[in-house]
Design a protein around this motif. Structure first.
Motif, PDB file in Angstrom:
ATOM      1  N   PRO A  31      18.104   5.701  -0.405  1.00 22.50           N
ATOM      2  CA  PRO A  31      18.001   5.544   1.101  1.00 22.50           C
ATOM      3  C   PRO A  31      17.368   4.110   1.410  1.00 22.50           C
ATOM      4  O   PRO A  31      17.372   3.585   2.319  1.00 22.50           O
ATOM      5  CB  PRO A  31      17.191   6.574   1.672  1.00 22.50           C
ATOM      6  CG  PRO A  31      17.552   7.681   0.723  1.00 22.50           C
ATOM      7  CD  PRO A  31      17.700   6.984  -0.679  1.00 22.50           C
ATOM      8  N   HIS A  73       4.163   8.024  -9.067  1.00 23.41           N
ATOM      9  CA  HIS A  73       3.086   6.940  -9.362  1.00 23.41           C
ATOM     10  C   HIS A  73       2.401   7.508 -10.784  1.00 23.41           C
ATOM     11  O   HIS A  73       1.785   8.798 -10.497  1.00 23.41           O
ATOM     12  CB  HIS A  73       2.214   6.178  -8.598  1.00 23.41           C
ATOM     13  CG  HIS A  73       3.022   5.610  -7.622  1.00 23.41           C
ATOM     14  ND1 HIS A  73       3.736   6.065  -6.663  1.00 23.41           N
ATOM     15  CD2 HIS A  73       3.027   4.191  -7.259  1.00 23.41           C
ATOM     16  CE1 HIS A  73       4.452   5.085  -5.885  1.00 23.41           C
ATOM     17  NE2 HIS A  73       4.137   4.054  -6.281  1.00 23.41           N
ATOM     18  N   TYR A 129       0.732  -1.322   0.050  1.00 17.88           N
ATOM     19  CA  TYR A 129      -0.022   0.013   0.154  1.00 17.88           C
ATOM     20  C   TYR A 129       0.838   1.365  -0.003  1.00 17.88           C
ATOM     21  O   TYR A 129       1.822   1.283   0.699  1.00 17.88           O
ATOM     22  CB  TYR A 129      -1.010   0.082   1.217  1.00 17.88           C
ATOM     23  CG  TYR A 129      -2.376  -0.805   1.109  1.00 17.88           C
ATOM     24  CD1 TYR A 129      -2.255  -2.172   1.014  1.00 17.88           C
ATOM     25  CD2 TYR A 129      -3.301  -0.363   0.719  1.00 17.88           C
ATOM     26  CE1 TYR A 129      -3.127  -2.957   0.889  1.00 17.88           C
ATOM     27  CE2 TYR A 129      -4.643  -0.920   0.655  1.00 17.88           C
ATOM     28  CZ  TYR A 129      -4.421  -2.315   0.650  1.00 17.88           C
ATOM     29  OH  TYR A 129      -5.547  -3.085   0.482  1.00 17.88           O
ATOM     30  N   GLY A 130       0.547   2.303  -0.674  1.00 20.07           N
ATOM     31  CA  GLY A 130       1.248   3.615  -0.900  1.00 20.07           C
ATOM     32  C   GLY A 130       0.460   4.609  -0.118  1.00 20.07           C
ATOM     33  O   GLY A 130      -0.689   4.413   0.364  1.00 20.07           O
ATOM     34  N   ILE A 141      14.720   4.904 -12.368  1.00 20.42           N
ATOM     35  CA  ILE A 141      15.053   6.163 -11.982  1.00 20.42           C
ATOM     36  C   ILE A 141      15.778   6.737 -13.231  1.00 20.42           C
ATOM     37  O   ILE A 141      16.423   6.204 -14.146  1.00 20.42           O
ATOM     38  CB  ILE A 141      16.328   6.003 -10.954  1.00 20.42           C
ATOM     39  CG1 ILE A 141      16.160   5.311  -9.793  1.00 20.42           C
ATOM     40  CG2 ILE A 141      17.238   7.387 -10.618  1.00 20.42           C
ATOM     41  CD1 ILE A 141      15.206   5.830  -8.948  1.00 20.42           C
ATOM     42  N   VAL A 174      13.773  -1.195  -7.679  1.00 29.06           N
ATOM     43  CA  VAL A 174      14.402   0.078  -8.357  1.00 29.06           C
ATOM     44  C   VAL A 174      15.434   0.019  -9.125  1.00 29.06           C
ATOM     45  O   VAL A 174      16.504  -0.508  -8.846  1.00 29.06           O
ATOM     46  CB  VAL A 174      14.596   1.210  -7.108  1.00 29.06           C
ATOM     47  CG1 VAL A 174      15.074   2.631  -7.430  1.00 29.06           C
ATOM     48  CG2 VAL A 174      13.271   1.078  -6.133  1.00 29.06           C
TER      49      VAL A 174
HETATM   50  O1  TXA Z   1       6.276  -0.901  -4.399  1.00 34.50           O
HETATM   51  C1  TXA Z   1       6.861   0.146  -4.365  1.00 34.50           C
HETATM   52  O2  TXA Z   1       7.855   0.838  -4.972  1.00 34.50           O
HETATM   53  C2  TXA Z   1       6.301   0.876  -3.274  1.00 34.50           C
HETATM   54  C3  TXA Z   1       4.751   1.289  -3.676  1.00 34.50           C
HETATM   55  C4  TXA Z   1       3.896   2.042  -2.796  1.00 34.50           C
HETATM   56  O3  TXA Z   1       4.796   1.762  -4.975  1.00 34.50           O
HETATM   57  N1  TXA Z   1       6.612   2.312  -2.853  1.00 34.50           N
HETATM   58  C5  TXA Z   1       7.905   2.270  -2.173  1.00 34.50           C
HETATM   59  O4  TXA Z   1       8.195   3.459  -1.814  1.00 34.50           O
HETATM   60  O5  TXA Z   1       8.537   1.192  -1.771  1.00 34.50           O
HETATM   61  P1  TXA Z   1       9.298   3.984  -0.795  1.00 34.50           P
HETATM   62  O6  TXA Z   1       9.385   5.216  -0.645  1.00 34.50           O
HETATM   63  O7  TXA Z   1       9.422   2.968   0.207  1.00 34.50           O
HETATM   64  O8  TXA Z   1      10.588   3.516  -1.507  1.00 34.50           O
HETATM   65  C6  TXA Z   1      11.255   4.042  -2.665  1.00 34.50           C
HETATM   66  C7  TXA Z   1      12.648   3.689  -2.945  1.00 34.50           C
HETATM   67  C8  TXA Z   1      13.646   4.342  -1.557  1.00 34.50           C
HETATM   68  O9  TXA Z   1      14.530   3.281  -1.357  1.00 34.50           O
HETATM   69  C9  TXA Z   1      14.143   5.386  -2.382  1.00 34.50           C
HETATM   70  O10 TXA Z   1      15.507   5.863  -1.630  1.00 34.50           O
HETATM   71  C10 TXA Z   1      14.538   5.178  -3.847  1.00 34.50           C
HETATM   72  O11 TXA Z   1      13.194   4.414  -4.161  1.00 34.50           O
HETATM   73  N2  TXA Z   1      14.255   6.268  -4.797  1.00 34.50           N
HETATM   74  C11 TXA Z   1      13.479   7.179  -4.996  1.00 34.50           C
HETATM   75  N3  TXA Z   1      13.827   8.154  -5.723  1.00 34.50           N
HETATM   76  C12 TXA Z   1      15.042   7.668  -5.969  1.00 34.50           C
HETATM   77  C13 TXA Z   1      16.167   8.374  -6.880  1.00 34.50           C
HETATM   78  N4  TXA Z   1      15.865   9.555  -7.635  1.00 34.50           N
HETATM   79  N5  TXA Z   1      17.419   7.649  -6.854  1.00 34.50           N
HETATM   80  C14 TXA Z   1      17.709   6.675  -6.200  1.00 34.50           C
HETATM   81  N6  TXA Z   1      16.690   6.129  -5.407  1.00 34.50           N
HETATM   82  C15 TXA Z   1      15.275   6.803  -5.395  1.00 34.50           C
END
Ligand code: TXA
Ligand code: MG
Length: 343
Positions: free
Chosen positions: A224, A61, A31-32, A100, A181
Protein backbone atom coordinates in the motif's frame (compact mmCIF):
# COMPACT_ATOMS: atom_id res chain seq x y z
CA UNK A 1 5.33 14.57 24.92
CA UNK A 2 8.88 15.14 23.62
CA UNK A 3 11.75 13.86 25.78
CA UNK A 4 15.54 13.67 25.33
CA UNK A 5 16.84 10.20 24.43
CA UNK A 6 18.65 9.69 27.76
CA UNK A 7 19.15 6.11 29.00
CA UNK A 8 16.44 6.75 31.52
CA UNK A 9 13.94 7.97 28.92
CA UNK A 10 14.74 5.12 26.52
CA UNK A 11 14.05 2.72 29.40
CA UNK A 12 10.83 4.56 30.10
CA UNK A 13 9.80 4.23 26.45
CA UNK A 14 10.74 0.53 26.50
CA UNK A 15 8.49 0.06 29.53
CA UNK A 16 5.62 1.68 27.61
CA UNK A 17 6.17 -0.74 24.71
CA UNK A 18 6.35 -3.74 27.06
CA UNK A 19 3.09 -2.66 28.65
CA UNK A 20 1.39 -2.59 25.23
CA UNK A 21 1.57 1.16 24.64
CA UNK A 22 2.77 3.28 21.72
CA UNK A 23 5.91 5.42 21.56
CA UNK A 24 7.57 7.45 18.85
CA UNK A 25 11.27 7.05 18.17
CA UNK A 26 13.79 8.38 15.65
CA UNK A 27 15.36 6.28 12.94
CA UNK A 28 17.84 7.40 10.29
CA UNK A 29 14.92 7.76 7.83
CA UNK A 30 11.83 9.23 9.55
CA UNK A 31 10.26 8.97 13.02
CA UNK A 32 8.35 5.76 13.73
CA UNK A 33 5.24 5.11 15.80
CA UNK A 34 6.11 1.87 17.54
CA UNK A 35 4.46 -0.91 19.49
CA UNK A 36 5.29 -4.48 20.50
CA UNK A 37 5.09 -6.49 17.24
CA UNK A 38 3.80 -9.53 19.16
CA UNK A 39 0.99 -7.76 21.01
CA UNK A 40 -2.23 -7.71 18.95
CA UNK A 41 -3.90 -5.05 21.05
CA UNK A 42 -0.90 -2.77 20.72
CA UNK A 43 -0.81 -3.38 16.97
CA UNK A 44 -4.50 -2.54 16.71
CA UNK A 45 -3.80 0.73 18.53
CA UNK A 46 -1.27 1.74 15.84
CA UNK A 47 -3.90 1.33 13.12
CA UNK A 48 -6.46 3.19 15.18
CA UNK A 49 -4.25 6.14 16.11
CA UNK A 50 -2.98 6.51 12.53
CA UNK A 51 -6.38 5.92 10.99
CA UNK A 52 -4.58 3.40 8.83
CA UNK A 53 -6.46 0.67 6.96
CA UNK A 54 -5.85 -2.79 8.42
CA UNK A 55 -4.76 -4.18 5.06
CA UNK A 56 -1.66 -1.92 5.07
CA UNK A 57 1.07 -4.01 6.70
CA UNK A 58 3.62 -2.63 9.17
CA UNK A 59 7.42 -2.84 9.21
CA UNK A 60 8.85 -4.88 12.09
CA UNK A 61 11.96 -3.18 13.46
CA UNK A 62 14.69 -5.41 14.90
CA UNK A 63 17.93 -4.63 16.71
CA UNK A 64 20.42 -6.58 14.58
CA UNK A 65 20.95 -9.19 11.86
CA UNK A 66 21.02 -12.14 14.32
CA UNK A 67 17.49 -11.12 15.32
CA UNK A 68 16.05 -11.24 11.78
CA UNK A 69 14.40 -14.61 12.42
CA UNK A 70 12.47 -13.21 15.38
CA UNK A 71 9.97 -12.00 12.78
CA UNK A 72 11.04 -13.59 9.48
CA UNK A 73 11.26 -17.29 8.64
CA UNK A 74 14.23 -17.71 6.30
CA UNK A 75 13.98 -21.50 6.37
CA UNK A 76 11.09 -21.57 3.89
CA UNK A 77 13.00 -19.54 1.29
CA UNK A 78 14.82 -21.26 -1.57
CA UNK A 79 18.57 -21.60 -1.02
CA UNK A 80 19.25 -18.84 -3.58
CA UNK A 81 16.72 -16.45 -2.03
CA UNK A 82 18.07 -17.13 1.46
CA UNK A 83 21.64 -16.38 0.47
CA UNK A 84 20.49 -13.23 -1.37
CA UNK A 85 18.66 -12.10 1.79
CA UNK A 86 21.68 -12.72 4.01
CA UNK A 87 24.04 -11.11 1.50
CA UNK A 88 21.90 -7.95 1.23
CA UNK A 89 21.37 -7.83 5.00
CA UNK A 90 25.10 -8.08 5.55
CA UNK A 91 25.80 -5.36 2.99
CA UNK A 92 23.11 -2.80 3.85
CA UNK A 93 21.89 -3.43 7.41
CA UNK A 94 21.57 -1.71 9.76
CA UNK A 95 20.35 0.88 7.29
CA UNK A 96 17.44 2.22 5.24
CA UNK A 97 16.51 -1.08 3.56
CA UNK A 98 13.37 -3.04 4.47
CA UNK A 99 13.27 -6.68 3.39
CA UNK A 100 10.04 -8.52 2.61
CA UNK A 101 10.50 -12.11 3.76
CA UNK A 102 8.28 -15.05 4.77
CA UNK A 103 6.78 -14.32 8.19
CA UNK A 104 7.28 -16.28 11.37
CA UNK A 105 4.00 -18.09 12.07
CA UNK A 106 4.03 -16.74 15.64
CA UNK A 107 3.91 -13.11 14.46
CA UNK A 108 0.33 -11.76 14.65
CA UNK A 109 -1.17 -11.37 11.19
CA UNK A 110 -2.27 -7.86 12.14
CA UNK A 111 1.39 -6.83 11.79
CA UNK A 112 1.45 -8.06 8.20
CA UNK A 113 -2.01 -7.03 7.04
CA UNK A 114 -2.94 -10.69 6.77
CA UNK A 115 -0.08 -11.47 4.36
CA UNK A 116 2.18 -14.47 4.90
CA UNK A 117 5.17 -12.20 4.35
CA UNK A 118 6.66 -9.66 6.75
CA UNK A 119 8.58 -6.43 6.26
CA UNK A 120 11.67 -6.36 8.48
CA UNK A 121 14.10 -3.54 9.00
CA UNK A 122 17.11 -2.87 11.22
CA UNK A 123 17.34 0.87 11.73
CA UNK A 124 20.82 2.41 11.94
CA UNK A 125 19.81 4.73 14.79
CA UNK A 126 21.47 3.84 18.11
CA UNK A 127 18.40 5.18 19.97
CA UNK A 128 16.09 2.91 17.98
CA UNK A 129 18.33 -0.14 18.47
CA UNK A 130 18.54 0.46 22.20
CA UNK A 131 14.77 0.91 22.49
CA UNK A 132 14.18 -2.34 20.57
CA UNK A 133 16.65 -4.30 22.73
CA UNK A 134 15.28 -2.91 26.00
CA UNK A 135 11.65 -3.57 25.07
CA UNK A 136 10.44 -6.78 23.45
CA UNK A 137 13.01 -7.20 20.67
CA UNK A 138 10.56 -6.53 17.81
CA UNK A 139 8.82 -3.19 17.36
CA UNK A 140 6.23 -2.78 14.63
CA UNK A 141 6.36 0.81 13.47
CA UNK A 142 4.95 2.75 10.59
CA UNK A 143 6.03 6.34 10.06
CA UNK A 144 4.57 8.49 12.86
CA UNK A 145 1.97 10.36 10.82
CA UNK A 146 -1.76 9.93 10.25
CA UNK A 147 -2.41 7.74 7.21
CA UNK A 148 -1.74 9.62 3.98
CA UNK A 149 -0.04 12.62 5.61
CA UNK A 150 3.57 13.84 5.45
CA UNK A 151 6.14 11.69 7.25
CA UNK A 152 7.81 13.29 10.29
CA UNK A 153 11.52 14.10 10.23
CA UNK A 154 11.55 15.96 13.57
CA UNK A 155 10.08 15.25 16.99
CA UNK A 156 7.87 18.37 16.73
CA UNK A 157 6.27 17.01 13.55
CA UNK A 158 5.22 13.94 15.51
CA UNK A 159 3.96 16.08 18.39
CA UNK A 160 1.79 18.09 15.99
CA UNK A 161 0.13 14.85 14.92
CA UNK A 162 0.09 12.89 18.19
CA UNK A 163 0.44 15.21 21.19
CA UNK A 164 -0.14 12.55 23.88
CA UNK A 165 2.48 10.05 22.82
CA UNK A 166 5.96 9.74 24.36
CA UNK A 167 8.42 10.92 21.70
CA UNK A 168 12.15 10.25 21.96
CA UNK A 169 13.81 13.27 20.38
CA UNK A 170 16.76 12.25 18.22
CA UNK A 171 16.91 15.57 16.40
CA UNK A 172 16.34 15.82 12.69
CA UNK A 173 16.54 12.47 10.93
CA UNK A 174 19.71 12.17 8.85
CA UNK A 175 18.22 10.73 5.68
CA UNK A 176 14.75 12.27 5.66
CA UNK A 177 13.17 9.66 3.36
CA UNK A 178 11.74 6.27 4.26
CA UNK A 179 13.58 3.02 3.72
CA UNK A 180 13.60 1.19 0.39
CA UNK A 181 11.19 -1.76 0.47
CA UNK A 182 12.65 -4.81 -1.31
CA UNK A 183 10.63 -7.98 -1.89
CA UNK A 184 12.72 -11.15 -1.61
CA UNK A 185 9.88 -13.65 -1.69
CA UNK A 186 9.17 -13.81 -5.42
CA UNK A 187 12.21 -15.25 -7.15
CA UNK A 188 14.12 -12.15 -8.12
CA UNK A 189 14.52 -9.23 -5.67
CA UNK A 190 12.05 -6.49 -6.56
CA UNK A 191 11.84 -2.89 -5.27
CA UNK A 192 8.31 -2.14 -4.01
CA UNK A 193 9.10 1.34 -2.68
CA UNK A 194 12.04 3.56 -3.59
CA UNK A 195 13.89 4.92 -0.58
CA UNK A 196 17.19 5.49 1.19
CA UNK A 197 19.10 2.68 -0.55
CA UNK A 198 19.01 3.48 -4.26
CA UNK A 199 18.19 1.04 -7.04
CA UNK A 200 21.70 1.70 -8.37
CA UNK A 201 23.20 0.51 -5.05
CA UNK A 202 21.03 -2.62 -5.12
CA UNK A 203 21.85 -3.33 -8.78
CA UNK A 204 25.57 -2.96 -8.03
CA UNK A 205 25.29 -5.35 -5.09
CA UNK A 206 23.27 -7.89 -7.09
CA UNK A 207 25.47 -7.60 -10.16
CA UNK A 208 22.45 -6.95 -12.42
CA UNK A 209 19.67 -4.39 -12.71
CA UNK A 210 17.32 -4.68 -9.74
CA UNK A 211 13.66 -5.15 -10.71
CA UNK A 212 11.14 -2.46 -9.74
CA UNK A 213 7.43 -2.89 -9.37
CA UNK A 214 5.60 -0.41 -11.56
CA UNK A 215 3.11 1.78 -9.76
CA UNK A 216 -0.37 0.61 -10.76
CA UNK A 217 -3.86 1.23 -9.53
CA UNK A 218 -3.92 -2.33 -8.18
CA UNK A 219 -0.54 -1.99 -6.45
CA UNK A 220 -2.25 -0.94 -3.25
CA UNK A 221 -3.06 -4.51 -2.46
CA UNK A 222 0.53 -5.79 -2.70
CA UNK A 223 2.26 -2.82 -1.03
CA UNK A 224 0.00 0.00 0.00
CA UNK A 225 2.99 2.35 0.15
CA UNK A 226 2.57 2.32 -3.61
CA UNK A 227 -0.83 3.96 -3.37
CA UNK A 228 -0.74 7.05 -5.54
CA UNK A 229 -1.93 9.48 -2.90
CA UNK A 230 0.29 9.30 0.15
CA UNK A 231 2.61 11.62 2.07
CA UNK A 232 0.25 14.47 1.22
CA UNK A 233 0.30 18.05 2.49
CA UNK A 234 -3.07 19.73 3.09
CA UNK A 235 -2.56 22.21 0.28
CA UNK A 236 -2.72 21.18 -3.35
CA UNK A 237 0.73 20.42 -4.73
CA UNK A 238 1.68 21.10 -8.36
CA UNK A 239 4.83 19.51 -9.65
CA UNK A 240 7.24 21.21 -12.05
CA UNK A 241 9.95 19.47 -14.08
CA UNK A 242 13.51 19.89 -12.82
CA UNK A 243 14.87 23.38 -13.49
CA UNK A 244 11.53 24.74 -14.73
CA UNK A 245 9.97 26.27 -11.60
CA UNK A 246 11.92 29.44 -12.13
CA UNK A 247 9.72 30.18 -15.15
CA UNK A 248 6.48 29.83 -13.16
CA UNK A 249 4.37 32.92 -12.53
CA UNK A 250 4.68 34.53 -9.08
CA UNK A 251 1.35 34.31 -7.29
CA UNK A 252 1.15 35.76 -3.77
CA UNK A 253 -0.01 33.17 -1.24
CA UNK A 254 1.46 30.26 -3.20
CA UNK A 255 4.47 28.39 -1.75
CA UNK A 256 7.39 27.62 -4.09
CA UNK A 257 9.79 24.77 -3.37
CA UNK A 258 12.93 25.01 -5.53
CA UNK A 259 15.39 22.18 -5.96
CA UNK A 260 18.32 24.46 -5.22
CA UNK A 261 19.05 27.92 -3.92
CA UNK A 262 20.35 29.15 -7.28
CA UNK A 263 16.89 28.75 -8.88
CA UNK A 264 15.19 30.38 -5.88
CA UNK A 265 17.50 33.37 -6.21
CA UNK A 266 16.90 33.66 -9.96
CA UNK A 267 13.12 33.49 -9.38
CA UNK A 268 13.32 36.11 -6.61
CA UNK A 269 15.37 38.45 -8.80
CA UNK A 270 13.02 38.06 -11.75
CA UNK A 271 10.03 38.94 -9.56
CA UNK A 272 11.66 41.78 -7.63
CA UNK A 273 11.82 39.90 -4.31
CA UNK A 274 14.79 40.64 -2.02
CA UNK A 275 16.65 37.42 -1.10
CA UNK A 276 16.10 38.17 2.63
CA UNK A 277 12.32 38.29 2.04
CA UNK A 278 12.26 34.85 0.37
CA UNK A 279 10.73 33.09 3.40
CA UNK A 280 8.13 35.84 3.83
CA UNK A 281 7.14 35.29 0.22
CA UNK A 282 6.84 31.52 0.78
CA UNK A 283 9.97 30.68 -1.24
CA UNK A 284 11.88 27.58 -0.13
CA UNK A 285 14.97 25.79 -1.48
CA UNK A 286 15.58 22.08 -0.89
CA UNK A 287 19.36 22.41 -1.10
CA UNK A 288 22.22 24.87 -1.34
CA UNK A 289 23.91 23.17 -4.26
CA UNK A 290 21.53 20.56 -5.64
CA UNK A 291 23.05 17.53 -3.87
CA UNK A 292 20.35 14.86 -3.71
CA UNK A 293 21.26 13.70 -0.16
CA UNK A 294 20.70 17.27 1.05
CA UNK A 295 17.43 17.46 -0.89
CA UNK A 296 16.23 14.15 0.59
CA UNK A 297 17.05 15.30 4.12
CA UNK A 298 15.15 18.54 3.61
CA UNK A 299 12.19 17.28 1.60
CA UNK A 300 9.55 16.41 4.23
CA UNK A 301 10.83 19.15 6.51
CA UNK A 302 10.28 21.74 3.78
CA UNK A 303 6.88 20.30 2.83
CA UNK A 304 5.86 20.53 6.52
CA UNK A 305 7.10 24.14 6.70
CA UNK A 306 5.32 25.12 3.48
CA UNK A 307 2.12 23.35 4.47
CA UNK A 308 2.08 25.07 7.86
CA UNK A 309 1.63 28.39 6.02
CA UNK A 310 -1.66 27.06 4.61
CA UNK A 311 -0.75 28.35 1.14
CA UNK A 312 -3.29 28.48 -1.69
CA UNK A 313 -1.09 25.89 -3.44
CA UNK A 314 2.43 24.48 -3.30
CA UNK A 315 4.57 24.48 -6.46
CA UNK A 316 7.50 22.09 -6.19
CA UNK A 317 10.31 21.12 -8.50
CA UNK A 318 11.28 17.54 -9.37
CA UNK A 319 14.75 16.03 -8.85
CA UNK A 320 16.92 14.57 -11.63
CA UNK A 321 15.86 10.91 -11.73
CA UNK A 322 19.17 9.18 -10.82
CA UNK A 323 20.16 7.91 -7.36
CA UNK A 324 18.06 9.26 -4.49
CA UNK A 325 16.20 11.38 -7.06
CA UNK A 326 13.94 8.38 -7.78
CA UNK A 327 12.73 8.26 -4.16
CA UNK A 328 12.48 12.06 -3.96
CA UNK A 329 10.31 12.20 -7.08
CA UNK A 330 8.20 9.28 -5.85
CA UNK A 331 7.38 11.19 -2.63
CA UNK A 332 6.64 14.37 -4.61
CA UNK A 333 4.27 12.47 -6.91
CA UNK A 334 2.52 10.94 -3.93
CA UNK A 335 2.32 14.34 -2.24
CA UNK A 336 -0.22 15.15 -4.92
CA UNK A 337 1.90 16.06 -7.90
CA UNK A 338 1.04 13.01 -10.00
CA UNK A 339 -1.81 14.71 -11.83
CA UNK A 340 -0.01 17.88 -12.48
CA UNK A 341 3.51 17.72 -13.86
CA UNK A 342 3.98 20.98 -15.69
CA UNK A 343 6.50 21.79 -18.41
O1 TXA B 1 11.89 4.23 6.86
C1 TXA B 1 10.89 3.55 7.10
O2 TXA B 1 10.66 2.50 6.50
C2 TXA B 1 9.92 4.08 8.19
C3 TXA B 1 10.64 4.05 9.53
C4 TXA B 1 9.76 4.44 10.67
O3 TXA B 1 11.21 2.79 9.73
N1 TXA B 1 8.73 3.30 8.23
C5 TXA B 1 7.79 3.35 7.27
O4 TXA B 1 6.67 2.58 7.52
O5 TXA B 1 7.89 4.05 6.27
P1 TXA B 1 5.29 2.70 6.73
O6 TXA B 1 4.35 1.87 7.46
O7 TXA B 1 4.98 4.11 6.55
O8 TXA B 1 5.60 2.01 5.36
C6 TXA B 1 5.72 0.61 5.28
C7 TXA B 1 5.68 0.18 3.84
C8 TXA B 1 4.28 0.33 3.29
O9 TXA B 1 4.39 0.80 1.96
C9 TXA B 1 3.76 -1.09 3.33
O10 TXA B 1 2.76 -1.32 2.38
C10 TXA B 1 5.02 -1.88 3.01
O11 TXA B 1 6.03 -1.21 3.72
N2 TXA B 1 4.93 -3.26 3.51
C11 TXA B 1 4.92 -3.68 4.79
N3 TXA B 1 4.80 -5.02 4.87
C12 TXA B 1 4.74 -5.47 3.61
C13 TXA B 1 4.61 -6.77 3.01
N4 TXA B 1 4.53 -7.89 3.75
N5 TXA B 1 4.58 -6.85 1.66
C14 TXA B 1 4.68 -5.73 0.89
N6 TXA B 1 4.80 -4.48 1.39
C15 TXA B 1 4.83 -4.35 2.72
MG1 MG C 1 4.41 6.05 6.02
Amino acid sequence: MIVTPSDENIERAAAVVKAGGLVSFPTETVYGLGADAFNEKALAAIFEVKNRPYFDPLIVHLAGIPELETAADLSVLSKIARSAALFLADKFLPGPLTLILPKQPSLPSLATGGLDTVAVRIPASAIAQKLIRLSTGAIAAPSANPFGRLSPTRAVHVEEYFADILILDGGRTALGLESTVLDLTNGEPCILREGGITSEQLSDALGKPCKKRRMEASAGTTSPGLLKSHYAPRSELLLYAHNSLCAAPFVTGTAYIFFEEKSLNAFAKKNGIQPESAAKNYLFALSRSGGSAEVAANLFDTLHAADRLRPAAIYAEQAPAAGLGAAINDRLFKAGGSKSVLA
